[in-house]
Design an enzyme around this catalytic site. Structure first.
Site, PDB file in Angstrom:
ATOM      1  N   ASP A 113       0.862  -1.184   0.000  1.00  0.00           N
ATOM      2  CA  ASP A 113       0.000   0.000   0.000  1.00  0.00           C
ATOM      3  C   ASP A 113       0.896   1.231   0.000  1.00  0.00           C
ATOM      4  O   ASP A 113       1.504   1.560   1.015  1.00  0.00           O
ATOM      5  CB  ASP A 113      -0.901   0.015   1.238  1.00  0.00           C
ATOM      6  CG  ASP A 113      -1.974  -1.075   1.194  1.00  0.00           C
ATOM      7  OD1 ASP A 113      -1.761  -2.083   0.511  1.00  0.00           O
ATOM      8  OD2 ASP A 113      -3.023  -0.894   1.849  1.00  0.00           O
ATOM      9  N   LYS A 172      -6.884   3.218  -3.447  1.00  0.00           N
ATOM     10  CA  LYS A 172      -7.317   3.143  -2.058  1.00  0.00           C
ATOM     11  C   LYS A 172      -7.587   4.553  -1.564  1.00  0.00           C
ATOM     12  O   LYS A 172      -6.845   5.478  -1.894  1.00  0.00           O
ATOM     13  CB  LYS A 172      -6.214   2.452  -1.248  1.00  0.00           C
ATOM     14  CG  LYS A 172      -6.419   2.440   0.245  1.00  0.00           C
ATOM     15  CD  LYS A 172      -5.328   1.610   0.929  1.00  0.00           C
ATOM     16  CE  LYS A 172      -5.326   1.832   2.426  1.00  0.00           C
ATOM     17  NZ  LYS A 172      -4.238   1.145   3.130  1.00  0.00           N
ATOM     18  N   LYS A 185     -10.042  -0.025  -2.757  1.00  0.00           N
ATOM     19  CA  LYS A 185     -10.003  -0.325  -1.327  1.00  0.00           C
ATOM     20  C   LYS A 185     -10.438   0.916  -0.562  1.00  0.00           C
ATOM     21  O   LYS A 185      -9.894   1.999  -0.758  1.00  0.00           O
ATOM     22  CB  LYS A 185      -8.590  -0.748  -0.907  1.00  0.00           C
ATOM     23  CG  LYS A 185      -8.450  -0.942   0.604  1.00  0.00           C
ATOM     24  CD  LYS A 185      -7.106  -1.544   0.967  1.00  0.00           C
ATOM     25  CE  LYS A 185      -6.896  -1.505   2.480  1.00  0.00           C
ATOM     26  NZ  LYS A 185      -5.573  -2.010   2.880  1.00  0.00           N
TER      27      LYS A 185
END
Lengths: 299, 328
Positions: free
Chosen positions: B165, B228, B264
């Protein structure tokens, strides 16, 4: 039709004013919401005359009330006993100021004379004062030092159990209500209480006094509606630690106690509730956990 | 500045239909032209659409399905300065077996930790099927030299992280240096090797939905496997309108390139009710194809407990309490 004022003085015919009626709502988390279900039900006096429509709480209102009570528990249980006593005394002060309103509501809800209603209000106010006084004293009565065969100072302390679910007495709309919620609050529990189904209005007005009494939001949560509908959800709710079935007829208590047994709740199901007698400390001792500490001596 | 799009996964499968997109990443000017050429977001409309989707009532068997699906989509996250190996180990245990009493509860998708704790998580999760994700690139601010960020990524991958991430450089994005952000994502993607790359846009700092749409497309063009919302360190984090815009971006990207990328949502999603609303949104905005842990995730820590409590409620019929789930 409002009449026009003539010059500086109004006409002899007074303007007809539209009455502003109170909506009797729930009391959850320090706010006064209607039921999430949108339902209400008619509340009548003993003769059958409509008094008002009260909110008919659903199981989801109950769920919200338990969540609010759980959230408020940390703060209320950690407040000093002295502080809790002050807040409970403040409730008595706030009720005293609304004395006439409570008398009128009790007369409407229960019938009977104003004198009997006044006596009930006075007794309810006195009951708050009684429990306010016990707040920083019951621990000395319920707890204490234990003699042990070893070099330890051993003592036991009562601690609040957590969230107490209460079904309030059905007959006595104010004194009965106060007599069951006050002791649970005194020992530091937070409360979800289902008011009398047929006579809920004085209890709803009492929550308005609570909201101005420094009682933190969520410490007491009031639901009005059908006991038959709400009590099973209260009994089975796994986040409720204690159950007070005072307002449930003896015949209906068994299935509720069984549901409560699943999570080992403390269940209080007294045979009778004598409202005229001095309350004693039995209700204070009902919803506490005893913590015993062994403190080494001579270290 | 030239941008080597050929190194990104965006280019590989891009056919003729996506020729325009390949051009978009050619240089700073064409990138700017493309991103600013995206249609603007009608903010009021997006909020109204998100609010309308939130009114769906999901009950009984559909709710049970949604809860289990949401559990399978959770990236169980701990990103605290106070994290210890012990805490990560217990979190991994929970990830593999969320409910000790009930083996029918599915495992979560992944555990998300800081790079230095990846090795611990990998060790515990070996053989469970739960992925190990690691934040990297100077999380959460992203304020470090590119070389530092790449080392951060490489170490996490070397320790066994299968998902990375990364955070984008919001300062560069907001000041219009799109190529700089693009190059960074490309370089990080390369450093990831076979690991999946999730690109954190930190939408709470992007201010407008127009910026969210541009950042989403930028990250997709540069090769991010997931986009995300947030680090979870900035408020507001994931909000319904932001999720709507990002889901539209992956849907449109798939329509133009044929490549399915994921979304996400992270930060601030704590209740089952919110999670189910987002699942409705995924289904309605992106499509059923995205209702899968491979393409949709929740980054969360406390959400899992609420999902378990709601699952208990469905199985036992009694309302559940926080006493019956683990604290972390």
């Amino acid at each position: 039709m409002p009449s026009k004022p003539a010059g500086r003085t109004r006409t002899a015919q007074p303007a007809e004013r539209v009455a502003v009626r109170k909506t009797y709502k729930l009391y959850i988390g320090g706010a006064f919401p209607r039921s999430e279900s949108g339902r209400s039900y008619p509340v009548t006096d003993p003769a059958g005359t409509l008094l008002a429509h009260a909110a008919q709480a659903s199981r989801k209102d109950l769920r919200d009330a338990v969540t609010a009570a759980r959230k408020a528990f940390a703060g209320w249980s950690r407040a000093t006993a002295y502080n809790r006593g002050q807040v409970l005394y403040r409730i008595a002060e706030m009720m005293e100021g609304r004395r006439e309103q409570f008398i009128a509501e009790i007369v409407a809800a229960e019938g009977g004379g104003a004198d009997a209603a006044a006596a009930q209000v006075d007794a309810a106010v006195d009951r708050w004062v009684w429990y306010a006084g016990w707040s920083d004293k019951y621990a000395q009565v319920v707890g204490g030092a234990n003699p042990v065969a070893g070099p330890y100072f051993n003592f036991s302390l009562p601690e609040p159990s957590g969230v107490v679910g209460i079904v309030a007495p059905q007959e006595s709309s104010l004194l009965g209500f106060v007599s069951v919620v006050a002791p649970a609050l005194t020992t530091g529990n937070t409360v979800v209480v289902v008011a009398s189904s047929q006579r809920p209005l004085p209890a709803v007005s009492l929550t308005e006094a609570l909201a101005t009494s420094d009682l933190p939001g969520g410490v007491l949560n009031l639901l009005t509606g059908s006991v038959d509908e709400l009590a099973p959800w209260l009994a089975s709710h796994r986040d409720v630690n204690c159950l007070d079935l005072t307002g449930v007829p003896a015949a209906d208590r068994v299935p509720l106690a069984q549901a409560a047994a699943d999570t080992v709740k403390r269940v209080l199901a007294p045979a009778t509730l004598d409202l005229a007698a001095e309350p004693g400390t039995s209700r204070l001792a009902a919803f506490v956990e005893t913590k015993t500490v062994w403190h080494p001596l001579g270290v | 500045m030239s941008i080597a799009l050929s190194q990104t996964s965006a280019s590989g499968a891009v056919g003729t239909a996506a020729a325009g997109l390949a051009d978009a990443g050619r240089d700073d000017a064409s990138l700017r032209r493309f991103l600013h050429g995206l249609p603007g977001v009608d903010q009021v409309g997006a909020e109204a659409r998100a609010a309308a989707l939130a009114t769906r009532s999901i009950k009984t068997t559909a709710k049970a399905w949604a809860i289990d699906t949401a559990i399978r989509m959770v990236d169980l996250t701990t990103l605290e300065g106070s994290d210890t190996a012990g805490k990560v180990r217990s979190l991994c245990g929970k990830a593999a077996r969320p409910d000790p009493w009930d083996a029918s509860v599915p495992a979560v998708a992944a555990v998300c930790v800081y790079p230095d704790l990846v090795a611990t998580a990998v060790q515990v999760l070996r053989g469970t099927g739960v992925q190990v994700a690691s934040v990297a690139t100077a999380f959460p601010s992203g304020r470090a030299a590119l070389a530092t960020k790449l080392v951060d990524v490489a170490e996490a991958v070397a320790a066994g992280a299968s998902e990375i991430d990364m955070v984008i450089d919001r300062g560069a994005f907001l000041s219009g240096q799109y190529a700089k952000v693009f190059d960074e994502i490309v370089a990080v993607k390369q450093a990831c090797g076979s690991a999946h790359l999730k690109v954190i846009l930190e939408t709470g700092e992007l201010v407008t939905l127009d910026s969210v749409r541009r950042a989403s497309w930028l990250a997709l063009l540069a090769g991010g496997d997931f986009i995300k919302t947030s680090t979870g360190k900035v408020s507001p984090a994931a909000t319904p309108p932001v999720a709507l815009v990002m889901l539209q971006a992956v849907r449109d990207f798939a329509a133009r390139t044929g490549e399915v990328r994921g979304v996400k949502l992270a930060g601030g999603i704590r209740t089952t009710k919110e999670a189910v609303r987002y699942l409705v949104m995924v289904n309605e905005v992106a499509g059923q194809r995205w209702l899968d842990p491979a393409t949709f995730r929740f980054g969360a820590s406390s959400l899992l407990n609420d999902l378990l409590q709601q699952r208990h409620k469905l199985t036992t019929g009694a309302y559940d309490g926080p006493d019956y789930v683990s604290i972390d």
